[in-house]
Write an enzyme that holds these catalytic residues in place. Structure first.
Site, PDB file in Angstrom:
ATOM      1  N   LYS A 163       0.738   4.114  -2.432  1.00 47.65           N
ATOM      2  CA  LYS A 163       0.676   5.416  -2.601  1.00 47.65           C
ATOM      3  C   LYS A 163       1.610   6.411  -2.706  1.00 47.65           C
ATOM      4  O   LYS A 163       1.983   7.678  -3.367  1.00 47.65           O
ATOM      5  CB  LYS A 163       0.375   5.738  -0.744  1.00 47.65           C
ATOM      6  CG  LYS A 163      -0.965   5.111  -1.123  1.00 47.65           C
ATOM      7  CD  LYS A 163      -2.109   5.536  -1.193  1.00 47.65           C
ATOM      8  CE  LYS A 163      -3.402   5.093  -1.294  1.00 47.65           C
ATOM      9  NZ  LYS A 163      -4.124   5.750  -2.574  1.00 47.65           N
ATOM     10  N   TYR A 214       0.433  -1.162   0.199  1.00 46.17           N
ATOM     11  CA  TYR A 214      -0.252  -0.034  -0.023  1.00 46.17           C
ATOM     12  C   TYR A 214       1.107   1.068   1.008  1.00 46.17           C
ATOM     13  O   TYR A 214       0.636   2.310  -1.166  1.00 46.17           O
ATOM     14  CB  TYR A 214      -0.818  -0.335   1.058  1.00 46.17           C
ATOM     15  CG  TYR A 214      -1.312   1.006   1.305  1.00 46.17           C
ATOM     16  CD1 TYR A 214      -2.994   0.830   0.504  1.00 46.17           C
ATOM     17  CD2 TYR A 214      -1.603   2.361   1.745  1.00 46.17           C
ATOM     18  CE1 TYR A 214      -3.963   2.086   0.894  1.00 46.17           C
ATOM     19  CE2 TYR A 214      -2.373   2.994   2.794  1.00 46.17           C
ATOM     20  CZ  TYR A 214      -4.180   3.141   1.711  1.00 46.17           C
ATOM     21  OH  TYR A 214      -5.200   4.163   1.777  1.00 46.17           O
TER      22      TYR A 214
HETATM   23  P1  NAP Z   1     -13.331   2.182   0.957  1.00 47.84           P
HETATM   24  O1  NAP Z   1     -14.414   2.117   2.078  1.00 47.84           O
HETATM   25  O2  NAP Z   1     -12.249   0.747   1.604  1.00 47.84           O
HETATM   26  O3  NAP Z   1     -13.494   2.310  -0.346  1.00 47.84           O
HETATM   27  C1  NAP Z   1     -13.212   2.401  -1.281  1.00 47.84           C
HETATM   28  C2  NAP Z   1     -13.899   2.265  -2.898  1.00 47.84           C
HETATM   29  O4  NAP Z   1     -13.142   1.814  -3.651  1.00 47.84           O
HETATM   30  C3  NAP Z   1     -14.907   1.231  -2.930  1.00 47.84           C
HETATM   31  O5  NAP Z   1     -15.933   2.838  -3.488  1.00 47.84           O
HETATM   32  C4  NAP Z   1     -14.657  -0.282  -3.636  1.00 47.84           C
HETATM   33  O6  NAP Z   1     -15.051   0.509  -4.361  1.00 47.84           O
HETATM   34  C5  NAP Z   1     -13.783   1.342  -4.515  1.00 47.84           C
HETATM   35  N1  NAP Z   1     -13.106   0.356  -5.368  1.00 47.84           N
HETATM   36  C6  NAP Z   1     -12.317  -0.435  -5.748  1.00 47.84           C
HETATM   37  N2  NAP Z   1     -11.285  -1.260  -5.978  1.00 47.84           N
HETATM   38  C7  NAP Z   1     -11.883  -0.597  -7.556  1.00 47.84           C
HETATM   39  C8  NAP Z   1     -11.835  -0.876  -8.221  1.00 47.84           C
HETATM   40  N3  NAP Z   1     -10.324  -1.945  -8.693  1.00 47.84           N
HETATM   41  N4  NAP Z   1     -12.786  -0.747  -9.427  1.00 47.84           N
HETATM   42  C9  NAP Z   1     -13.743   1.041  -9.054  1.00 47.84           C
HETATM   43  N5  NAP Z   1     -13.493   0.421  -8.006  1.00 47.84           N
HETATM   44  C10 NAP Z   1     -13.030   0.251  -6.772  1.00 47.84           C
HETATM   45  O7  NAP Z   1     -11.767   2.789   1.145  1.00 47.84           O
HETATM   46  P2  NAP Z   1     -11.620   4.976   1.805  1.00 47.84           P
HETATM   47  O8  NAP Z   1     -11.109   4.333   2.977  1.00 47.84           O
HETATM   48  O9  NAP Z   1     -13.284   5.564   1.274  1.00 47.84           O
HETATM   49  O10 NAP Z   1     -10.561   5.278   1.051  1.00 47.84           O
HETATM   50  C11 NAP Z   1     -10.784   5.695  -0.508  1.00 47.84           C
HETATM   51  C12 NAP Z   1      -9.488   5.855  -0.674  1.00 47.84           C
HETATM   52  O11 NAP Z   1      -9.095   7.054   0.004  1.00 47.84           O
HETATM   53  C13 NAP Z   1      -8.567   5.230  -1.084  1.00 47.84           C
HETATM   54  O12 NAP Z   1      -7.895   5.427  -2.358  1.00 47.84           O
HETATM   55  C14 NAP Z   1      -7.681   5.216   0.256  1.00 47.84           C
HETATM   56  O13 NAP Z   1      -6.241   3.967   0.055  1.00 47.84           O
HETATM   57  C15 NAP Z   1      -8.223   6.022   0.584  1.00 47.84           C
HETATM   58  N6  NAP Z   1      -7.133   6.584   1.949  1.00 47.84           N
HETATM   59  C16 NAP Z   1      -7.995   5.975   3.392  1.00 47.84           C
HETATM   60  C17 NAP Z   1      -7.313   5.924   4.483  1.00 47.84           C
HETATM   61  C18 NAP Z   1      -8.522   5.750   5.540  1.00 47.84           C
HETATM   62  O14 NAP Z   1      -7.833   6.126   6.942  1.00 47.84           O
HETATM   63  N7  NAP Z   1      -9.590   5.454   5.128  1.00 47.84           N
HETATM   64  C19 NAP Z   1      -6.231   7.290   4.817  1.00 47.84           C
HETATM   65  C20 NAP Z   1      -5.430   7.649   3.667  1.00 47.84           C
HETATM   66  C21 NAP Z   1      -6.086   7.382   2.321  1.00 47.84           C
HETATM   67  P3  NAP Z   1     -16.051  -1.738  -3.937  1.00 47.84           P
HETATM   68  O15 NAP Z   1     -17.319  -0.932  -3.395  1.00 47.84           O
HETATM   69  O16 NAP Z   1     -16.561  -2.242  -5.447  1.00 47.84           O
HETATM   70  O17 NAP Z   1     -15.457  -2.359  -3.041  1.00 47.84           O
END
Ligand code: NAP
Length: 251
Positions: A162, A158
């Protein structure tokens, strides 16, 4: 409040969590939003329903596409341009985790995270850039992570993806600047979503201890930063990485 009236915006992985909030917020600010999903069309529809409730759904719609697949990503961007005739904002948000210590990390766990989180942004950006360059305008926002800046034990895949996204952001920002296409990244800290909800209490406590503001972030905190970078208020901002992390990583 950043005004995005008239802009056409694609948000990848917008069925839940940060992506869903970004899509809702861009729509709330006047953008027409292409809400991307790969399988969960009900999730995408619920974002559109939320926009409908506040009278902001307009011509926003759900668009299927798997960003981990090059052909699917290209088709996704083409479908949006065909439908709306332009593309002003792309938010590369889709991401997954497959955590594990390095010595136990499988090839599949490595590949799937790199393919979705890094190659996915590349596929979508490459397709979108072709239209934005001709259009002579556009804003691309990549959702990286503080983990891409400082690393994290148990997340080599990851963190590599990133960090790669930051390199992609800066390189493409240099390539597209002369065509008035801006490319920036946001590095969220610990944001309350499904992705972080499954972490053990000990990991959450450790994370909290490293945050100067002593609280976790919300998807709305990230959406507000995206809205700024997408807006005409940021027309002189490109190649930047904005940490939105409550003071987790500043030097
Ligand atoms: P999440 O709740 O797990 O949601 C991830 C989203 O990405 C879901 O809508 C998922 O769709 C979609 N997805 C995954 N693989 C995909 C693909 N191949 N094609 C299209 N859509 C896809 O994650 P989140 O926490 O909201 O994170 C969103 C972004 O922020 C990510 O890039 C994550 O790395 C980044 N981020 C998050 C955090 C945190 O603390 N949460 C911190 C830093 C960065 P499905 O519903 O189909 O699975």
């Amino acid at each position: 409040m950043s005004d995005l009236t008239g802009k056409i915006a694609l948000v990848t992985g917008a069925t839940r969590g940060i992506g869903a909030e970004i899509a809702f917020d861009l729509g709330r600010r006047g953008a027409t939003v292409a809400v991307n999903y790969r399988g969960d069309d009900a999730g995408a529809r619920s974002v559109l329903a939320r926009l409908g409730e506040i009278g902001c759904a307009g011509d926003s719609d759900a668009f299927v596409g798997d960003v981990a697949d090059a052909a699917s990503s290209t088709a996704l961007v083409s479908a949006i341009v065909e439908r709306y005739g332009r593309l002003d904002v792309v938010v590369n948000n889709a991401g997954i985790t497959r955590d594990g210590l390095l010595v136990r990390m499988s090839d599949d766990d490595w590949d799937s995270v790199i393919t979705t989180n890094l190659s996915g942004a590349f596929f979508v950006t490459r397709a979108a850039a072709k239209f934005m360059m001709k259009q002579r305008s556009g804003a691309i926002i990549n959702i990286s992570s503080v983990v891409g800046l400082v690393g994290n034990a148990g997340q080599a895949n990851y963190a590599a993806a990133k960090a790669g996204l930051i390199g992609l952001t800066k390189s493409v920002a240099r390539e597209l600047a002369s065509r008035n296409v801006r490319v920036n990244a946001i590095a969220p800290g610990f944001i309350e979503t499904d992705m972080t909800g499954s972490l053990p209490e000990s990991a959450r406590d450790a994370a909290l201890g490293s945050i100067a503001m002593k609280r976790f972030g919300s998807p709305a905190d990230i959406a507000a930063a995206v809205a700024f970078l997408a807006s005409d208020e940021a027309t002189y901002v490109t190649g930047q990485v904005l940490a939105v992390d409550g003071g987790m990583t500043f030097a």
